[in-house]
Design a protein around this motif. Sequence first.
Motif, PDB file in Angstrom:
ATOM      1  N   CYS A  37      66.087  -6.289 -39.595  1.00 21.41           N
ATOM      2  CA  CYS A  37      64.908  -5.605 -39.617  1.00 21.41           C
ATOM      3  C   CYS A  37      65.105  -4.176 -39.360  1.00 21.41           C
ATOM      4  O   CYS A  37      66.167  -3.675 -39.289  1.00 21.41           O
ATOM      5  N   ASP A  65      63.658  -2.087 -37.639  1.00 22.82           N
ATOM      6  CA  ASP A  65      63.298  -1.163 -36.448  1.00 22.82           C
ATOM      7  C   ASP A  65      64.545  -0.514 -35.825  1.00 22.82           C
ATOM      8  O   ASP A  65      65.568  -0.891 -35.863  1.00 22.82           O
ATOM      9  N   GLY A  72      60.705  -7.068 -39.976  1.00 17.27           N
ATOM     10  CA  GLY A  72      60.601  -8.343 -39.410  1.00 17.27           C
ATOM     11  C   GLY A  72      62.031  -9.321 -39.767  1.00 17.27           C
ATOM     12  O   GLY A  72      62.123 -10.392 -39.405  1.00 17.27           O
ATOM     13  N   HIS A  74      64.913  -9.977 -34.117  1.00 11.74           N
ATOM     14  CA  HIS A  74      65.078  -9.466 -32.933  1.00 11.74           C
ATOM     15  C   HIS A  74      63.525  -9.510 -31.907  1.00 11.74           C
ATOM     16  O   HIS A  74      62.591  -9.640 -32.915  1.00 11.74           O
ATOM     17  N   CYS A  77      59.362  -7.509 -31.826  1.00 11.84           N
ATOM     18  CA  CYS A  77      59.341  -7.266 -33.282  1.00 11.84           C
ATOM     19  C   CYS A  77      57.866  -7.073 -33.593  1.00 11.84           C
ATOM     20  O   CYS A  77      57.009  -7.843 -33.422  1.00 11.84           O
ATOM     21  N   ALA A  78      57.785  -6.013 -34.186  1.00 18.11           N
ATOM     22  CA  ALA A  78      56.214  -5.458 -34.681  1.00 18.11           C
ATOM     23  C   ALA A  78      55.880  -6.442 -35.623  1.00 18.11           C
ATOM     24  O   ALA A  78      54.748  -6.637 -35.842  1.00 18.11           O
TER      25      ALA A  78
HETATM   26 ZN    ZN Z   1      61.454  -5.976 -36.208  1.00 19.55          ZN
END
Ligand code: ZN
Length: 140
Positions: A14, A16, A43, A81, A84-85
């Motif tokens: 991801c 992030d 994601g 993870h 996660c958004a």
């Molecule tokens: Zn994420």
Amino acid sequence: MKNIIKYKAMVLSCMDPRFQKPVHDYLKKQKLSGKYSSFTIAGAAIGVAHPKFKKWHSVFLDNLSTSIKLHKIKKLIVINHMDCAAAKMTKKKPLQNIDEIDIHKSCFRKLNKIMKKKFPYLKMEFNIFFLNKKIKKVKL
Ligand SMILES: [Zn+2]
């Protein structure tokens, strides 16, 4: 072109910012530094397998296919993870931890199915990074 390095895998992770260093450190610990290609997208498995992000799926498959041709990789290492958004974007309601794990696992299963069809010889590994920076392998 001289190619004496044996590349091992593509790593799907991801975007992030919190997990860039932990993912890097984990792969270093696995002695994979310099031996993997990298595909980083919101994601990870959610971005490349959940219907919500359909437009991204073929971009991933094309990149994976290219890495298989160019780098002769034998494995796809998937690292999702928690918190996660992208996982949250798949649902309207706020998520409890347990629900989020279900989303990760269901996307792992979807991705595994796609892989078995398109790249059946590729080995698969599924992981979830937790917020305490512990990583857990997921068996499907
Ligand atoms: Zn994420």
